[in-house]
Design a protein around this motif. Structure first.
Motif, PDB file in Angstrom:
ATOM      1  N   GLU A  19     -12.715  15.041 -55.961  1.00 24.02           N
ATOM      2  CA  GLU A  19     -13.332  16.356 -56.048  1.00 24.02           C
ATOM      3  C   GLU A  19     -14.739  16.444 -55.480  1.00 24.02           C
ATOM      4  N   ASP A  20     -15.449  15.334 -55.400  1.00 24.98           N
ATOM      5  CA  ASP A  20     -16.823  15.359 -54.903  1.00 24.98           C
ATOM      6  C   ASP A  20     -16.903  15.350 -53.379  1.00 24.98           C
ATOM      7  N   LEU A  21     -15.762  15.261 -52.704  1.00 24.99           N
ATOM      8  CA  LEU A  21     -15.756  15.156 -51.246  1.00 24.99           C
ATOM      9  C   LEU A  21     -15.262  16.441 -50.587  1.00 24.99           C
ATOM     10  N   GLN A  22     -15.716  16.647 -49.364  1.00 23.94           N
ATOM     11  CA  GLN A  22     -15.224  17.701 -48.483  1.00 23.94           C
ATOM     12  C   GLN A  22     -14.538  17.009 -47.307  1.00 23.94           C
ATOM     13  N   PRO A  23     -13.637  17.693 -46.606  1.00 26.63           N
ATOM     14  CA  PRO A  23     -12.982  17.054 -45.455  1.00 26.63           C
ATOM     15  C   PRO A  23     -13.974  16.475 -44.440  1.00 26.63           C
ATOM     16  N   THR A  24     -15.094  17.125 -44.257  1.00 27.76           N
ATOM     17  CA  THR A  24     -16.085  16.627 -43.296  1.00 27.76           C
ATOM     18  C   THR A  24     -16.787  15.359 -43.784  1.00 27.76           C
ATOM     19  N   ASP A  25     -16.623  15.015 -45.065  1.00 29.46           N
ATOM     20  CA  ASP A  25     -17.201  13.784 -45.609  1.00 29.46           C
ATOM     21  C   ASP A  25     -16.368  12.549 -45.251  1.00 29.46           C
ATOM     22  N   ILE A  26     -15.188  12.778 -44.676  1.00 27.04           N
ATOM     23  CA  ILE A  26     -14.306  11.675 -44.305  1.00 27.04           C
ATOM     24  C   ILE A  26     -14.170  11.692 -42.780  1.00 27.04           C
ATOM     25  N   PRO A  27     -15.023  10.972 -42.071  1.00 28.61           N
ATOM     26  CA  PRO A  27     -14.931  10.940 -40.607  1.00 28.61           C
ATOM     27  C   PRO A  27     -13.561  10.417 -40.165  1.00 28.61           C
ATOM     28  N   PRO A  28     -13.020  10.943 -39.062  1.00 25.52           N
ATOM     29  CA  PRO A  28     -11.683  10.543 -38.615  1.00 25.52           C
ATOM     30  C   PRO A  28     -11.512   9.040 -38.401  1.00 25.52           C
ATOM     31  N   GLU A  29     -12.579   8.334 -38.049  1.00 26.13           N
ATOM     32  CA  GLU A  29     -12.471   6.900 -37.769  1.00 26.13           C
ATOM     33  C   GLU A  29     -12.906   6.011 -38.938  1.00 26.13           C
ATOM     34  N   GLN A  30     -13.264   6.612 -40.076  1.00 22.19           N
ATOM     35  CA  GLN A  30     -13.681   5.822 -41.243  1.00 22.19           C
ATOM     36  C   GLN A  30     -12.459   5.142 -41.865  1.00 22.19           C
ATOM     37  N   PRO A  31     -12.538   3.841 -42.122  1.00 21.22           N
ATOM     38  CA  PRO A  31     -11.422   3.170 -42.796  1.00 21.22           C
ATOM     39  C   PRO A  31     -11.148   3.808 -44.156  1.00 21.22           C
ATOM     40  N   LEU A  32      -9.873   3.960 -44.461  1.00 21.31           N
ATOM     41  CA  LEU A  32      -9.505   4.554 -45.747  1.00 21.31           C
ATOM     42  C   LEU A  32      -9.482   3.519 -46.865  1.00 21.31           C
ATOM     43  N   PHE A  33      -9.307   2.254 -46.498  1.00 21.77           N
ATOM     44  CA  PHE A  33      -9.204   1.182 -47.489  1.00 21.77           C
ATOM     45  C   PHE A  33     -10.390   0.246 -47.369  1.00 21.77           C
ATOM     46  N   GLY A  34     -10.573  -0.591 -48.374  1.00 24.14           N
ATOM     47  CA  GLY A  34     -11.647  -1.586 -48.332  1.00 24.14           C
ATOM     48  C   GLY A  34     -13.018  -0.954 -48.343  1.00 24.14           C
ATOM     49  N   GLU A  35     -13.863  -1.374 -47.411  1.00 26.18           N
ATOM     50  CA  GLU A  35     -15.257  -0.926 -47.361  1.00 26.18           C
ATOM     51  C   GLU A  35     -15.407   0.543 -46.982  1.00 26.18           C
ATOM     52  N   GLY A  36     -14.343   1.163 -46.504  1.00 24.33           N
ATOM     53  CA  GLY A  36     -14.417   2.567 -46.117  1.00 24.33           C
ATOM     54  C   GLY A  36     -14.386   3.480 -47.329  1.00 24.33           C
ATOM     55  N   LEU A  37     -13.327   4.256 -47.436  1.00 24.93           N
ATOM     56  CA  LEU A  37     -13.190   5.206 -48.540  1.00 24.93           C
ATOM     57  C   LEU A  37     -12.838   4.500 -49.845  1.00 24.93           C
ATOM     58  N   GLY A  38     -12.331   3.274 -49.752  1.00 27.45           N
ATOM     59  CA  GLY A  38     -12.051   2.481 -50.946  1.00 27.45           C
ATOM     60  C   GLY A  38     -10.710   2.752 -51.598  1.00 27.45           C
ATOM     61  N   LEU A  39      -9.738   3.255 -50.848  1.00 31.60           N
ATOM     62  CA  LEU A  39      -8.424   3.506 -51.416  1.00 31.60           C
ATOM     63  C   LEU A  39      -7.710   2.185 -51.683  1.00 31.60           C
ATOM     64  N   ASP A  40      -6.697   2.235 -52.574  1.00 31.66           N
ATOM     65  CA  ASP A  40      -5.912   1.042 -52.875  1.00 31.66           C
ATOM     66  C   ASP A  40      -4.429   1.326 -52.648  1.00 31.66           C
ATOM     67  N   SER A  41      -3.575   0.376 -52.992  1.00 27.08           N
ATOM     68  CA  SER A  41      -2.144   0.507 -52.709  1.00 27.08           C
ATOM     69  C   SER A  41      -1.494   1.652 -53.485  1.00 27.08           C
ATOM     70  N   VAL A  42      -1.949   1.926 -54.690  1.00 24.21           N
ATOM     71  CA  VAL A  42      -1.421   3.053 -55.459  1.00 24.21           C
ATOM     72  C   VAL A  42      -1.789   4.361 -54.761  1.00 24.21           C
ATOM     73  N   ASP A  43      -3.025   4.447 -54.280  1.00 29.94           N
ATOM     74  CA  ASP A  43      -3.455   5.625 -53.526  1.00 29.94           C
ATOM     75  C   ASP A  43      -2.588   5.806 -52.286  1.00 29.94           C
ATOM     76  N   ALA A  44      -2.273   4.705 -51.601  1.00 35.95           N
ATOM     77  CA  ALA A  44      -1.458   4.766 -50.389  1.00 35.95           C
ATOM     78  C   ALA A  44      -0.076   5.326 -50.696  1.00 35.95           C
ATOM     79  N   LEU A  45       0.503   4.915 -51.819  1.00 34.39           N
ATOM     80  CA  LEU A  45       1.818   5.418 -52.206  1.00 34.39           C
ATOM     81  C   LEU A  45       1.767   6.916 -52.488  1.00 34.39           C
ATOM     82  N   GLU A  46       0.769   7.346 -53.261  1.00 29.02           N
ATOM     83  CA  GLU A  46       0.620   8.775 -53.554  1.00 29.02           C
ATOM     84  C   GLU A  46       0.411   9.572 -52.277  1.00 29.02           C
ATOM     85  N   LEU A  47      -0.401   9.039 -51.391  1.00 30.55           N
ATOM     86  CA  LEU A  47      -0.692   9.717 -50.130  1.00 30.55           C
ATOM     87  C   LEU A  47       0.554   9.787 -49.251  1.00 30.55           C
ATOM     88  N   ALA A  48       1.323   8.711 -49.208  1.00 31.15           N
ATOM     89  CA  ALA A  48       2.560   8.711 -48.419  1.00 31.15           C
ATOM     90  C   ALA A  48       3.517   9.789 -48.906  1.00 31.15           C
TER      91      ALA A  48
END
Length: 89
Positions: A19-48
């Motif tokens: 909720e604290d983010l806007q689409p522009t806060d996630i640059p297209p080339e920013q990694p979604l996992f690890g040091e980037g946005l910090g998503l994990d495998s559960v997040d990946a499943l929900e996103l898929a």
């Protein structure tokens, strides 16, 4: 950021309750996992699941290639576009 990338960034925010983010806060080339946005495998499943529902595409859960598609918003957008094109043919 193109329209599809913006839409995918918003889908990530909505699906994962970032909720604290806007689409522009996630640059297209920013990694979604690890040091980037910090998503994990559960997040990946929900996103898929959310991507499959929103864009009516199939994501093979056992595909080793799936990991590379989820690297950034840009790679997800490219994957969605390729899946849409494949379904159109």
């Amino acid at each position: 950021m193109n329209d599809l990338q913006r839409d995918i960034a918003q889908l990530i925010i909505d699906t994962l309750n970032l909720e604290d983010l806007q689409p522009t806060d996630i640059p297209p080339e920013q990694p979604l996992f690890g040091e980037g946005l910090g998503l994990d495998s559960v997040d990946a499943l929900e996103l898929a699941l959310a991507l499959q529902k929103r864009y009516e595409i199939q994501i093979a859960s056992d595909s080793r290639d799936a990991r590379q598609h989820f690297a950034t918003v840009a790679t997800l957008a490219a994957f969605v576009e390729s899946q849409r094109a494949a379904c159109a043919n």
